[in-house]
Design a protein around this motif. Sequence first.
Motif, PDB file in Angstrom:
ATOM      1  N   GLN A  57       0.843  -1.187   0.000  1.00  0.00           N
ATOM      2  CA  GLN A  57       0.000   0.000   0.000  1.00  0.00           C
ATOM      3  C   GLN A  57       0.883   1.243   0.000  1.00  0.00           C
ATOM      4  OE1 GLN A  57      -2.323  -1.420   3.445  1.00  0.00           O
ATOM      5  NE2 GLN A  57      -4.045  -0.409   2.466  1.00  0.00           N
ATOM      6  N   ASN A  61       0.841   0.739   6.102  1.00  0.00           N
ATOM      7  CA  ASN A  61       1.357  -0.635   6.067  1.00  0.00           C
ATOM      8  C   ASN A  61       2.517  -0.811   5.087  1.00  0.00           C
ATOM      9  OD1 ASN A  61      -0.620  -1.764   7.914  1.00  0.00           O
ATOM     10  ND2 ASN A  61      -2.102  -1.463   6.267  1.00  0.00           N
ATOM     11  N   TRP A  63       5.618  -2.148   4.886  1.00  0.00           N
ATOM     12  CA  TRP A  63       6.498  -3.060   5.639  1.00  0.00           C
ATOM     13  C   TRP A  63       7.921  -3.053   5.093  1.00  0.00           C
ATOM     14  CZ3 TRP A  63       4.021  -4.180   9.876  1.00  0.00           C
ATOM     15  CH2 TRP A  63       2.646  -4.408   9.852  1.00  0.00           C
ATOM     16  N   ILE A 113      -6.733 -13.576   5.552  1.00  0.00           N
ATOM     17  CA  ILE A 113      -6.614 -12.453   4.619  1.00  0.00           C
ATOM     18  C   ILE A 113      -5.873 -11.293   5.286  1.00  0.00           C
ATOM     19  CG2 ILE A 113      -7.969 -10.850   3.187  1.00  0.00           C
ATOM     20  CD1 ILE A 113     -10.332 -12.979   3.972  1.00  0.00           C
ATOM     21  N   SER A 115      -2.596 -10.881   6.329  1.00  0.00           N
ATOM     22  CA  SER A 115      -2.001 -11.420   7.565  1.00  0.00           C
ATOM     23  C   SER A 115      -1.113 -10.445   8.313  1.00  0.00           C
ATOM     24  CB  SER A 115      -1.184 -12.677   7.249  1.00  0.00           C
ATOM     25  OG  SER A 115      -2.018 -13.678   6.734  1.00  0.00           O
ATOM     26  N   SER A 140       2.017  -7.457   0.973  1.00  0.00           N
ATOM     27  CA  SER A 140       3.453  -7.287   1.170  1.00  0.00           C
ATOM     28  C   SER A 140       4.205  -8.612   1.257  1.00  0.00           C
ATOM     29  CB  SER A 140       3.700  -6.494   2.455  1.00  0.00           C
ATOM     30  OG  SER A 140       5.059  -6.505   2.773  1.00  0.00           O
ATOM     31  N   CYS A 165      -0.203 -11.234  -2.552  1.00  0.00           N
ATOM     32  CA  CYS A 165      -1.163 -10.935  -3.634  1.00  0.00           C
ATOM     33  C   CYS A 165      -2.177  -9.928  -3.131  1.00  0.00           C
ATOM     34  CB  CYS A 165      -1.868 -12.222  -4.074  1.00  0.00           C
ATOM     35  SG  CYS A 165      -2.853 -12.961  -2.771  1.00  0.00           S
ATOM     36  N   ASP A 166      -2.978  -9.448  -4.064  1.00  0.00           N
ATOM     37  CA  ASP A 166      -4.007  -8.472  -3.731  1.00  0.00           C
ATOM     38  C   ASP A 166      -5.309  -9.212  -3.413  1.00  0.00           C
ATOM     39  OD1 ASP A 166      -5.866  -6.394  -3.699  1.00  0.00           O
ATOM     40  OD2 ASP A 166      -4.832  -5.296  -5.292  1.00  0.00           O
ATOM     41  N   THR A 182     -10.235 -12.756   8.837  1.00  0.00           N
ATOM     42  CA  THR A 182      -9.283 -11.657   8.897  1.00  0.00           C
ATOM     43  C   THR A 182      -9.479 -10.863  10.170  1.00  0.00           C
ATOM     44  OG1 THR A 182      -8.274  -9.778   7.787  1.00  0.00           O
ATOM     45  CG2 THR A 182     -10.653  -9.968   7.554  1.00  0.00           C
ATOM     46  N   TYR A 183      -8.362 -10.489  10.772  1.00  0.00           N
ATOM     47  CA  TYR A 183      -8.400  -9.548  11.878  1.00  0.00           C
ATOM     48  C   TYR A 183      -8.042  -8.185  11.282  1.00  0.00           C
ATOM     49  CZ  TYR A 183      -6.944  -6.857  15.890  1.00  0.00           C
ATOM     50  OH  TYR A 183      -6.808  -5.851  16.803  1.00  0.00           O
ATOM     51  N   ALA A 184      -9.026  -7.282  11.255  1.00  0.00           N
ATOM     52  CA  ALA A 184      -8.807  -5.909  10.781  1.00  0.00           C
ATOM     53  C   ALA A 184      -8.200  -5.829   9.389  1.00  0.00           C
ATOM     54  CB  ALA A 184      -7.915  -5.162  11.776  1.00  0.00           C
ATOM     55  N   ASN A 188      -8.379  -2.178   6.599  1.00  0.00           N
ATOM     56  CA  ASN A 188      -7.116  -1.601   6.122  1.00  0.00           C
ATOM     57  C   ASN A 188      -7.092  -1.447   4.602  1.00  0.00           C
ATOM     58  OD1 ASN A 188      -4.419  -1.266   7.913  1.00  0.00           O
ATOM     59  ND2 ASN A 188      -5.915  -2.545   8.957  1.00  0.00           N
ATOM     60  N   MET A 189      -8.054  -2.043   3.926  1.00  0.00           N
ATOM     61  CA  MET A 189      -8.076  -1.963   2.451  1.00  0.00           C
ATOM     62  C   MET A 189      -8.868  -0.729   2.043  1.00  0.00           C
ATOM     63  SD  MET A 189      -8.589  -5.951   1.567  1.00  0.00           S
ATOM     64  CE  MET A 189      -7.722  -7.159   2.561  1.00  0.00           C
ATOM     65  N   CYS A 192     -10.912  -0.186  -1.281  1.00  0.00           N
ATOM     66  CA  CYS A 192     -11.170  -1.372  -2.118  1.00  0.00           C
ATOM     67  C   CYS A 192     -11.722  -2.548  -1.306  1.00  0.00           C
ATOM     68  CB  CYS A 192      -9.917  -1.787  -2.901  1.00  0.00           C
ATOM     69  SG  CYS A 192      -8.553  -2.330  -1.856  1.00  0.00           S
TER      70      CYS A 192
HETATM   71  C1  LIG Z   1      -2.295  -4.170   9.929  1.00  0.00           C
HETATM   72  S1  LIG Z   1      -2.643  -5.637   9.063  1.00  0.00           S
HETATM   73  C2  LIG Z   1      -4.040  -6.255   9.917  1.00  0.00           C
HETATM   74  C3  LIG Z   1      -3.647  -7.200  11.063  1.00  0.00           C
HETATM   75  C4  LIG Z   1      -3.323  -8.598  10.596  1.00  0.00           C
HETATM   76  N1  LIG Z   1      -4.492  -9.236  10.003  1.00  0.00           N
HETATM   77  C5  LIG Z   1      -2.793  -9.484  11.736  1.00  0.00           C
HETATM   78  O1  LIG Z   1      -3.449 -10.482  12.070  1.00  0.00           O
HETATM   79  O2  LIG Z   1      -1.738  -9.174  12.293  1.00  0.00           O
HETATM   80  C6  LIG Z   1      -3.296  -5.001   7.568  1.00  0.00           C
HETATM   81  C7  LIG Z   1      -2.640  -5.631   6.363  1.00  0.00           C
HETATM   82  O3  LIG Z   1      -3.486  -5.452   5.245  1.00  0.00           O
HETATM   83  C8  LIG Z   1      -2.660  -5.572   4.119  1.00  0.00           C
HETATM   84  N2  LIG Z   1      -3.437  -5.151   2.949  1.00  0.00           N
HETATM   85  C9  LIG Z   1      -3.913  -3.921   2.677  1.00  0.00           C
HETATM   86  N3  LIG Z   1      -4.571  -3.916   1.512  1.00  0.00           N
HETATM   87  C10 LIG Z   1      -4.526  -5.188   1.029  1.00  0.00           C
HETATM   88  C11 LIG Z   1      -5.031  -5.822  -0.140  1.00  0.00           C
HETATM   89  N4  LIG Z   1      -5.707  -5.135  -1.073  1.00  0.00           N
HETATM   90  N5  LIG Z   1      -4.790  -7.134  -0.297  1.00  0.00           N
HETATM   91  C12 LIG Z   1      -4.096  -7.847   0.621  1.00  0.00           C
HETATM   92  N6  LIG Z   1      -3.605  -7.290   1.755  1.00  0.00           N
HETATM   93  C13 LIG Z   1      -3.810  -5.983   1.957  1.00  0.00           C
HETATM   94  C14 LIG Z   1      -1.472  -4.704   4.465  1.00  0.00           C
HETATM   95  O4  LIG Z   1      -0.344  -4.978   3.674  1.00  0.00           O
HETATM   96  C15 LIG Z   1      -1.290  -5.045   5.952  1.00  0.00           C
HETATM   97  O5  LIG Z   1      -0.272  -5.983   6.141  1.00  0.00           O
END
Ligand SMILES: C[S@@+](CC[C@H](N)C(=O)[O-])C[C@H]1O[C@@H](n2cnc3c(N)ncnc32)[C@H](O)[C@@H]1O
Length: 293
Positions: A57, A61, A63, A113, A115, A140, A165-166, A182-184, A188-189, A192
Motif C-alpha cells: 500500500q 502498512n 512493511w 486475509i 495477515s 506485502s 497478492c491483492d 481476517t483480523y482488521a 485496512n483496504m 477497495c
Molecule cells: C495491519 S494488518 C491487519 C492485522 C493482521 N491481520 C494481523 O493479524 O496481524 C493489515 C494488512 O493489510 C494488508 N493489505 C492492505 N490492503 C490489502 C489488499 N488489497 N490485499 C491484501 N492485503 C492488503 C497490508 O499490507 C497489511 O499488512
Amino acid sequence: MYKAILNHLCCPVCRGNLTLRADHENGEDVLEGVLPCERGHSFRISQGVADFNSEEQGFINQWETMGGEQDFEESDREMEIQNPAEMMQRREMVLRTIADTVSGHDCKIVLDIASGRGLMLTELVKALDDDVPIISIDLSRYVLQYDYRKFRRIAPNRKISYLACDATNLPLKDGVVDAAVTYAGFSNMIGCAGKALQEVHRAIKPGGLLVDSYVVIEKESQGFEALRRVCAEQNLTGAEDFFLHDGLIKHHEEIFSNVECNVVFEGIGVDNGMDLLPYPDEWYAEQVFVSEK
Ligand SMILES: C[S@@+](CC[C@H](N)C(=O)[O-])C[C@H]1O[C@@H](n2cnc3c(N)ncnc32)[C@H](O)[C@@H]1O
Ligand SMILES: [Zn+2]
C-alpha cells in the motif's frame, strides 16, 4: 508454499492453471521456485513466499521500510510495547472469537486475509488442528517473509502457505477454502474493501464461512471526521462504510447470507500513538461478523 495447495491456485492475470518448478524445498514446502501459467505469466517463490507481483500500500502498512530481519523483529516488538494493556486484552478477545468460530467448523483449509505481522495466524495455529492447512495472503511479500521465518520457528509443524497478492484479485480458484478469516484486514483496504469482500466470497466453498473483525465507530464523531479527511486526502471513496455498523451489515448482506454480528467489546478509545482509530476518548466497538456463503 506447500505443494499440496497448487491444485487450488490459478494465475491472477489470466485465471489459467499454474505449474510448479521447485528449486529449493524443505520437505513439501517450497522455499525457492517458479509458478508459470499456461499462457506465459510467471511468478516467483522466494524465501518461502509465492509472489504474485503485488505492491505494498502506498500510504499505510509499508512493511518494506521496516528494514532487515533484526529491524523487523525490533519494530514488531516496539509495536507490541506501545499498545496499552487494555487494548491488548481486547485484541486477544477478538482474535480468539474469530479463531474459535472457525475451529468449531470442520475446516479442511483456511484462508487468512491480510495477515500483516501474523496476529491472527498466531491464534489460528493455536486453535486449528495441526493438519489443517492455512493460506496466508498479504499485499506485502516483506511482511510474509517475516511471518514465514517466525512461524517456522514457533510452529514448525504447521502447513502455512504464504501468497503475496491483492485480496481484490486472489490467485485462487473458485470455492477452494472452507473458511476465510481476517483480523482488521478489510478495514485496512481503504477504498477497495468492497471489491475484496466480493473476491474472498468467490474463493470460499458454498456453505463456507467468512469471519472478519472491525473497529466500529459512530458517524457523529471526531474519529469519523478524521477518517473522512484521510480518505479525501488520498482520493479514496467508500472506505468510511467499513467503520460503521450499518455500512458493514449492508456490505456483508449484499454478498453473503446469514450475516451475524457479534459485539466482542464496547468501550472508550485510548491513544496508542499508531492507529487513527479507535479515536482517543470516543466510543467504539470491536465487532466480529460471521457470514455464510
Ligand atoms: C495491519 S494488518 C491487519 C492485522 C493482521 N491481520 C494481523 O493479524 O496481524 C493489515 C494488512 O493489510 C494488508 N493489505 C492492505 N490492503 C490489502 C489488499 N488489497 N490485499 C491484501 N492485503 C492488503 C497490508 O499490507 C497489511 O499488512
Ligand atoms: Zn496467466
